[in-house]
Design an enzyme around this catalytic site. Sequence first.
Site, mmCIF file in Angstrom:
data_model
loop_
_atom_site.group_PDB
_atom_site.id
_atom_site.type_symbol
_atom_site.label_atom_id
_atom_site.label_comp_id
_atom_site.label_asym_id
_atom_site.label_seq_id
_atom_site.Cartn_x
_atom_site.Cartn_y
_atom_site.Cartn_z
ATOM 1 N N GLY A 85 16.504 117.976 6.683
ATOM 2 C CA GLY A 85 17.279 119.056 7.289
ATOM 3 C C GLY A 85 16.825 120.463 6.945
ATOM 4 N N VAL A 86 15.630 120.619 6.365
ATOM 5 C CA VAL A 86 15.182 121.973 5.998
ATOM 6 C C VAL A 86 14.627 122.742 7.200
ATOM 7 C CG1 VAL A 86 14.690 121.475 3.573
ATOM 8 C CG2 VAL A 86 12.867 121.236 5.260
ATOM 9 N N LYS A 117 5.499 112.072 15.152
ATOM 10 C CA LYS A 117 6.476 111.653 14.146
ATOM 11 C C LYS A 117 6.237 110.165 13.934
ATOM 12 C CE LYS A 117 10.658 112.009 12.013
ATOM 13 N NZ LYS A 117 11.135 113.043 11.080
ATOM 14 N N ALA A 148 9.220 112.262 7.186
ATOM 15 C CA ALA A 148 10.683 112.164 7.164
ATOM 16 C C ALA A 148 11.178 112.739 5.849
ATOM 17 C CB ALA A 148 11.118 110.707 7.284
HETATM 18 N N1 LIG Z 1 14.574 128.427 12.312
HETATM 19 C C1 LIG Z 1 15.723 127.849 12.686
HETATM 20 N N2 LIG Z 1 16.623 128.529 13.420
HETATM 21 C C2 LIG Z 1 17.789 127.938 13.812
HETATM 22 N N3 LIG Z 1 18.126 126.684 13.519
HETATM 23 C C3 LIG Z 1 17.259 125.962 12.783
HETATM 24 C C4 LIG Z 1 16.025 126.503 12.330
HETATM 25 N N4 LIG Z 1 15.380 125.554 11.625
HETATM 26 C C5 LIG Z 1 16.184 124.488 11.634
HETATM 27 N N5 LIG Z 1 17.302 124.715 12.335
HETATM 28 C C6 LIG Z 1 18.414 123.761 12.584
HETATM 29 O O1 LIG Z 1 18.687 123.078 11.363
HETATM 30 C C7 LIG Z 1 18.866 121.672 11.615
HETATM 31 C C8 LIG Z 1 17.811 120.888 10.832
HETATM 32 O O2 LIG Z 1 16.525 121.276 11.289
HETATM 33 P P1 LIG Z 1 15.371 120.218 11.531
HETATM 34 O O3 LIG Z 1 15.843 119.104 12.388
HETATM 35 O O4 LIG Z 1 14.175 120.976 11.993
HETATM 36 O O5 LIG Z 1 15.191 119.680 10.033
HETATM 37 P P2 LIG Z 1 14.179 118.549 9.499
HETATM 38 O O6 LIG Z 1 13.676 119.046 8.194
HETATM 39 O O7 LIG Z 1 13.190 118.232 10.552
HETATM 40 O O8 LIG Z 1 15.126 117.299 9.260
HETATM 41 P P3 LIG Z 1 14.707 115.718 9.158
HETATM 42 O O9 LIG Z 1 14.416 115.480 7.718
HETATM 43 O O10 LIG Z 1 15.957 115.045 9.612
HETATM 44 O O11 LIG Z 1 13.531 115.462 10.051
HETATM 45 C C9 LIG Z 1 18.773 121.491 13.121
HETATM 46 O O12 LIG Z 1 20.070 121.517 13.657
HETATM 47 C C10 LIG Z 1 17.972 122.689 13.577
HETATM 48 O O13 LIG Z 1 18.260 123.066 14.905
HETATM 49 MG MG LIG Z 2 12.768 116.458 11.509
#
Ligand SMILES: Nc1ncnc2c1ncn2[C@@H]1O[C@H](COP(=O)(O)OP(=O)(O)OP(=O)(O)O)[C@@H](O)[C@H]1O
Ligand SMILES: [Mg+2]
Length: 213
Positions: free
Chosen positions: A13-14, A33, A102
């Site tokens: 979720g980062v 992915k 992931a």
């Molecule tokens: N730069 C950003 N601006 C606005 N929202 C963001 C931004 N980056 C991430 N988010 C939001 O935060 C949430 C988590 O982002 P994201 O899905 O990119 O995380 P992730 O690291 O890919 O998670 P995972 O480990 O599940 O793959 C999502 O709802 C996404 O839309």
């Molecule tokens: Mg992701």
Amino acid sequence: MSVRIVVSGTDTGVGKTVFSAALAGALDGYYWKPVQSGLDEETDSQTVLRLSGLAAERVWPEAYRLRTPVSPHLAAELDGVTIDHRALEAPHTDRPLVIEGAGGLLVPLTRDVTYLDLMARWRLPVVLCARTALGTINHSLLSIEALRARDVPILGVSFIGEENVETERIIIDMGRVKRLGRLNYLAPLTSAMLRQAFTDGFDIGDFVEERAR
Ligand SMILES: Nc1ncnc2c1ncn2[C@@H]1O[C@H](COP(=O)(O)OP(=O)(O)OP(=O)(O)O)[C@@H](O)[C@H]1O
Ligand SMILES: [Mg+2]
């Protein structure tokens, strides 16, 4: 051979998927992915397709699509699938490729193998996505140590969130890593806003130079 870059992060979720969409779009490349856990919500590949501006064929099919949004090792077990990590090879593409892991580095793919094991085998340069919010220093430095311990090349850190100069500085200095840039939280998060934010916050040259190969 085109550039291949692994996007990992300090945690789930980062913002890895959002960053990957921006990077793959800026590189006019491919996104992959390898293992998707959770199919009920929008998948990471679908998010990248929506946000990157890339054509559908630039999103490489996942090797494993697992139903439950939990750690891949468990999601696979719940689906009665065995992840064959030896068969998880980063594809060679005719354009740059962005690979999203992931969660964080030590997420298990099986009961014996983590994502970091896969990265150590691939030896592709890794971008570490890190929050700027409280708690990130420890997570970031631990992740950098883990990558170094396994000789995985670190391209640099991409920060995500509001500006936090001191936090970024201590991670970059103590971790002895390159700061690639920072992606602000965008509202609304649209393809156009993301493209502009990436252009403003990053230097695409950092991702395509020789050392990124
Ligand atoms: N730069 C950003 N601006 C606005 N929202 C963001 C931004 N980056 C991430 N988010 C939001 O935060 C949430 C988590 O982002 P994201 O899905 O990119 O995380 P992730 O690291 O890919 O998670 P995972 O480990 O599940 O793959 C999502 O709802 C996404 O839309
Ligand atoms: Mg992701």
